[in-house]
Design a protein around this motif. Structure first.
Motif, mmCIF file in Angstrom:
data_model
loop_
_atom_site.group_PDB
_atom_site.id
_atom_site.type_symbol
_atom_site.label_atom_id
_atom_site.label_comp_id
_atom_site.label_asym_id
_atom_site.label_seq_id
_atom_site.Cartn_x
_atom_site.Cartn_y
_atom_site.Cartn_z
ATOM 1 N N ASN A 217 0.847 -1.191 0.000
ATOM 2 C CA ASN A 217 0.000 0.000 0.000
ATOM 3 C C ASN A 217 0.879 1.236 0.000
ATOM 4 O OD1 ASN A 217 -2.133 -1.758 0.294
ATOM 5 N ND2 ASN A 217 -2.348 -1.408 2.487
ATOM 6 N N ARG A 218 0.384 2.301 -0.548
ATOM 7 C CA ARG A 218 1.133 3.555 -0.527
ATOM 8 C C ARG A 218 0.247 4.659 0.027
ATOM 9 N NH1 ARG A 218 -0.614 6.504 -4.980
ATOM 10 N NH2 ARG A 218 -1.499 5.306 -6.687
ATOM 11 N N GLN A 223 5.383 7.611 -4.106
ATOM 12 C CA GLN A 223 5.613 6.940 -5.373
ATOM 13 C C GLN A 223 5.546 5.435 -5.200
ATOM 14 O OE1 GLN A 223 9.389 8.313 -6.857
ATOM 15 N NE2 GLN A 223 8.550 10.211 -7.647
ATOM 16 N N ASP A 224 5.128 4.757 -6.281
ATOM 17 C CA ASP A 224 5.111 3.304 -6.261
ATOM 18 C C ASP A 224 6.547 2.784 -6.290
ATOM 19 O OD1 ASP A 224 2.358 3.110 -6.253
ATOM 20 O OD2 ASP A 224 2.206 3.065 -8.439
ATOM 21 N N ARG A 225 6.835 1.874 -5.398
ATOM 22 C CA ARG A 225 8.139 1.223 -5.353
ATOM 23 C C ARG A 225 7.910 -0.277 -5.196
ATOM 24 N NH1 ARG A 225 12.540 4.644 -3.929
ATOM 25 N NH2 ARG A 225 11.888 6.810 -3.570
ATOM 26 N N ALA A 239 -2.597 -7.209 -5.838
ATOM 27 C CA ALA A 239 -3.076 -5.839 -5.678
ATOM 28 C C ALA A 239 -4.541 -5.861 -5.259
ATOM 29 C CB ALA A 239 -2.902 -5.061 -6.979
ATOM 30 N N SER A 251 -3.295 0.946 -3.572
ATOM 31 C CA SER A 251 -2.604 -0.295 -3.905
ATOM 32 C C SER A 251 -1.425 0.008 -4.831
ATOM 33 C CB SER A 251 -3.577 -1.262 -4.581
ATOM 34 O OG SER A 251 -2.937 -2.458 -4.961
ATOM 35 N N VAL A 252 -0.242 -0.443 -4.444
ATOM 36 C CA VAL A 252 0.958 -0.176 -5.228
ATOM 37 C C VAL A 252 0.862 -0.839 -6.598
ATOM 38 C CG1 VAL A 252 3.457 -0.592 -5.370
ATOM 39 C CG2 VAL A 252 2.420 0.108 -3.210
ATOM 40 N N SER A 253 1.268 -0.121 -7.626
ATOM 41 C CA SER A 253 1.299 -0.644 -8.989
ATOM 42 C C SER A 253 2.733 -0.983 -9.370
ATOM 43 C CB SER A 253 0.737 0.379 -9.981
ATOM 44 O OG SER A 253 -0.616 0.679 -9.692
ATOM 45 N N GLY A 254 2.887 -1.961 -10.239
ATOM 46 C CA GLY A 254 4.219 -2.334 -10.696
ATOM 47 C C GLY A 254 4.159 -3.535 -11.609
ATOM 48 N N GLU A 328 -1.465 -2.375 -12.674
ATOM 49 C CA GLU A 328 -2.365 -2.138 -11.546
ATOM 50 C C GLU A 328 -2.974 -3.414 -10.993
ATOM 51 O OE1 GLU A 328 -5.249 0.712 -12.868
ATOM 52 O OE2 GLU A 328 -3.951 2.400 -12.320
#
Length: 415
Positions: A217-218, A223-225, A239, A251-254, A328
């Motif tokens: 989570n952010r 920033q997404d890491r 996610a 929810s962090v994206s990557g 996502e």
């Protein structure tokens, strides 16, 4: 991702890289307006170890309506599968989990409780989502209600910690879970990337254990890491999505995200008593738990599949986004029924019998074409015979069917 709390709301998130920290992906006791305090040795032995909750839900929670795990229960309920919940502990006394929780281990200060004391409430919700029993008069159940939970406590509360030893504790918990029969390991937490942690994850995968982790989570403006252990190769990173199927903003994206599951407005068993904790903000912790439950269903239905094949099945049967995969939600929202029931082979080197028999390339109606050709040929022959016979028939009628004479004889007589 475990978040930092203070009375009145969350603290600003710290940037990754400043010491080792573990994060539970969501909130727990805070939403009830209470602060969890470490119990005295006497109170630590109380069976209901952790915060209480509200009354059982009158309506089926939306994640269960969305995922419909009961549609897969005719094939699998997760029987025979053990899911290790490496978290804040798991209560064994809640009706939804009574009889489901094995004796575990505590790596963080309460060894006598053997992992079955949850002061934060977080691990018990996770376990309930995975393996809560159905048919108890409540509208709540887990995804795999016949799976067993192996509780492994590494987090004492929901506060941010800079304990440098924590990644090592999590690594030790992973290895202990493998040694004690875990088929699936759920890691609803985020910590710093450490070699010992990466090695422990690889060891679990090499031993045939499916590893599922929260994508993280952010906070606002963060920033997404990449989050660990979710970003390690072979781990199923999860996610969160909301009721409309949209990506949860926190929810962090990557590129490491593999799947998505419900991650907001979550409800699950409270460790203290028979009530339930409500998590309106949710988090990818809970999304990971839903996927771990589906992984348990798959392992029970297809026990010969290894971690890579289970992950392949989950991603190939997910309700995918239009483009197939994105940062996502990965390959999409996990689908319990399709994951269990679909006849699939692995993407590489499927075992014998894993793939359906290839369809025959022969045209099943080819015989009709052959017959048609023969009929046409015979019809043409008959038509030719009829055309050749017709002049003979006409001449025969003219002569009254008397034999005719040669032309040369007729000419001689006439002369």
């Amino acid at each position: 991702m475990r978040e930092s709390f203070r009375p009145g709301g969350p603290e600003p998130a710290r940037r990754p890289g400043r010491g080792a920290r573990a994060v539970l992906c969501g909130t727990a006791a805070v939403l009830l307006g209470t602060t969890v305090v470490a119990p005295s040795p006497a109170s630590a032995a109380v069976p209901d170890c952790g915060p209480g909750g509200v009354a059982a839900p009158a309506e089926t929670p939306w994640p269960l309506r969305r995922l419909e795990p009961s549609s897969a229960w005719r094939i699998s309920r997760g029987a025979g599968v053990t899911v290790a919940v490496i978290d804040s502990g798991v209560s064994a006394s809640h009706p939804a989990l009574k009889g489901q929780v094995r004796v575990g281990r505590d790596f963080n200060g309460l060894p006598q409780q053997e992992g079955r004391c949850d002061l934060a409430g977080h691990g018990t919700i996770i376990a309930g989502i995975i393996a809560g029993k159905e048919g108890r008069g409540a509208s709540f159940s887990g995804i795999a209600p016949q799976a067993r939970i192996l509780p492994v406590r590494v987090l004492p509360d929901t506060k941010t910690t800079t304990d440098e030893g924590l990644p090592g504790q999590i690594a030790a918990a992973i290895r202990w879970s493998v040694q004690n029969g875990a088929d699936v390991i759920n890691l609803s937490l985020v910590t710093q990337d450490r070699q010992e942690l990466a090695d422990a994850v690889r060891h679990a995968l090499d031993e045939g254990v499916v590893v599922v982790a929260a994508a993280g989570n952010r906070q606002e403006n963060q920033q997404d890491r990449p989050a660990f252990p979710a970003a390690y190769p072979g781990v199923i990173a999860v996610a969160g999505v909301d009721e409309e199927g949209g990506h949860v903003g926190s929810s962090v994206s990557g590129n490491y995200v593999d799947l998505a599951a419900p991650g907001v407005n979550i409800l699950g068993p409270a460790p203290g008593g028979e009530g339930y904790l409500v998590e309106p903000q949710g988090g990818t912790s809970f999304a990971a738990a839903y996927v771990s439950g589906v992984a348990a269903l798959v392992r029970a239905a297809h026990p010969d599949l290894g971690p890579e094949q289970v992950a392949d099945r989950l991603t190939r049967t997910a309700d995918s986004p239009p483009e197939g995969k994105n940062a996502e939600v990965g390959y999409g929202v996990v689908n319990p029924y399709r994951a269990v029931a679909s006849l699939l082979g692995s993407r590489t080197d499927p075992p014998a019998g894993a793939m359906p028999t290839p369809p025959s390339t022969a045209d099943p109606l080819a015989w009709q074409g052959t017959v048609a050709l023969w009929v046409a040929a015979v019809a043409a022959l008959v038509a030719g015979l009829l055309l050749s016979v017709k002049p003979i028939m006409v001449r025969g009628r003219r002569r009254g069917w008397r034999p005719g004479r040669r032309t040369s004889e007729a000419d001689a007589t006439a002369g």
